[in-house]
Design an enzyme around this catalytic site. Sequence first.
Site, PDB file in Angstrom:
ATOM      1  N   SER A   1       0.803  -1.262  -0.036  1.00 13.57           N
ATOM      2  CA  SER A   1       0.069  -0.070   0.086  1.00 13.57           C
ATOM      3  C   SER A   1       0.720   1.247  -0.008  1.00 13.57           C
ATOM      4  CB  SER A   1      -0.838  -0.070   1.159  1.00 13.57           C
ATOM      5  OG  SER A   1      -1.831  -0.988   1.219  1.00 13.57           O
TER       6      SER A   1
HETATM    7  N1  SAH Z   1      -1.044  -4.753   3.894  1.00  9.72           N
HETATM    8  C1  SAH Z   1      -0.162  -5.292   2.765  1.00  9.72           C
HETATM    9  C2  SAH Z   1      -0.920  -4.622   1.500  1.00  9.72           C
HETATM   10  C3  SAH Z   1      -1.198  -5.836   0.848  1.00  9.72           C
HETATM   11  S1  SAH Z   1      -2.426  -5.803  -0.560  1.00  9.72           S
HETATM   12  C4  SAH Z   1       0.901  -4.490   2.892  1.00  9.72           C
HETATM   13  O1  SAH Z   1       1.495  -3.841   3.831  1.00  9.72           O
HETATM   14  O2  SAH Z   1       2.016  -4.911   1.865  1.00  9.72           O
HETATM   15  C5  SAH Z   1      -3.771  -6.789  -0.204  1.00  9.72           C
HETATM   16  C6  SAH Z   1      -3.415  -8.096   0.209  1.00  9.72           C
HETATM   17  O3  SAH Z   1      -4.684  -8.592   0.565  1.00  9.72           O
HETATM   18  C7  SAH Z   1      -2.956  -9.171  -1.102  1.00  9.72           C
HETATM   19  O4  SAH Z   1      -1.646  -9.556  -0.630  1.00  9.72           O
HETATM   20  C8  SAH Z   1      -4.038  -9.870  -1.318  1.00  9.72           C
HETATM   21  O5  SAH Z   1      -3.550 -11.370  -1.619  1.00  9.72           O
HETATM   22  C9  SAH Z   1      -4.753  -9.958   0.223  1.00  9.72           C
HETATM   23  N2  SAH Z   1      -6.025 -10.594   0.331  1.00  9.72           N
HETATM   24  C10 SAH Z   1      -7.102 -10.377  -0.578  1.00  9.72           C
HETATM   25  N3  SAH Z   1      -8.158 -10.993  -0.244  1.00  9.72           N
HETATM   26  C11 SAH Z   1      -7.846 -11.942   0.894  1.00  9.72           C
HETATM   27  C12 SAH Z   1      -8.471 -12.644   1.737  1.00  9.72           C
HETATM   28  N4  SAH Z   1      -9.744 -12.872   1.493  1.00  9.72           N
HETATM   29  N5  SAH Z   1      -7.675 -13.102   2.897  1.00  9.72           N
HETATM   30  C13 SAH Z   1      -6.579 -12.858   3.023  1.00  9.72           C
HETATM   31  N6  SAH Z   1      -5.915 -12.072   2.376  1.00  9.72           N
HETATM   32  C14 SAH Z   1      -6.505 -11.541   1.418  1.00  9.72           C
END
Ligand code: SAH
Length: 215
Positions: free
Chosen positions: A64
């Site tokens: 993000s």
């Molecule tokens: N918080 C992260 C941002 C990741 S982007 C950081 O600091 O880098 C969002 C993430 O959510 C992705 O890796 C995606 O695979 C995950 N995601 C999407 N749907 C999900 C679900 N149902 N359960 C767990 N993770 C999920």
Amino acid sequence: MTDSFEARGKRKKLVDELRRKGITDEEVLRAINTVPRHAFMDPAFLNHAYADKAFPISSGQTISQPYTVAVQTSLLQVRKRDKILEIGTGSGYQAAILAEMGAKVYTIERFRELHLKAQHTLSLLGYSATFFFGDGYEGQPQYGPFDGIIVTAAAAEVPEKLMRQLKIGGRLVIPLGSATSQTMTLVVRTEENKFDYSSHGYFIFVPMIKGIVKS
Ligand code: SAH
């Protein structure tokens, strides 16, 4: 994990930029000033690590934007030793920010590859968190209830199971909307069956998707 004079200088500039954009929570700014964001990205991209931008990681996901991390973390109002559940571990950067602020962090990721890599990165940096490979729609009821839940992927509506895993007084921060635009939404559980909602600007996240990806 090596930090450098150069990286520290870039982080300080990033923090100044976040202040200009309206972030006022000093603990959040201190954590962003402390956690080496470049450690969560491919080493080839050091120059991108401290720009206020989202950036691709593996499995088609993104780390993000720092401003987004700052807004979500500020809305959570984290206190030391709070139990926080994160949905969407991704690179692990947001989890590290929460750990740096003294929270007890639980984080769920649906991509096995990202789950493993984030675990490795946090341990190299000396942060502790509890990592789960699973579907965030389910939450982690056996570890709850939580003081805060942060969802870092876009959802059409607030998953009911997550609302039920909040303490009374607990806060859930989630981007709600369509695939192309979401409203940052804060849900506060004020009583057993009463939830207050407020909106905090527009953002764009990768989607929250049901089920896990094992490869
Ligand atoms: N918080 C992260 C941002 C990741 S982007 C950081 O600091 O880098 C969002 C993430 O959510 C992705 O890796 C995606 O695979 C995950 N995601 C999407 N749907 C999900 C679900 N149902 N359960 C767990 N993770 C999920």
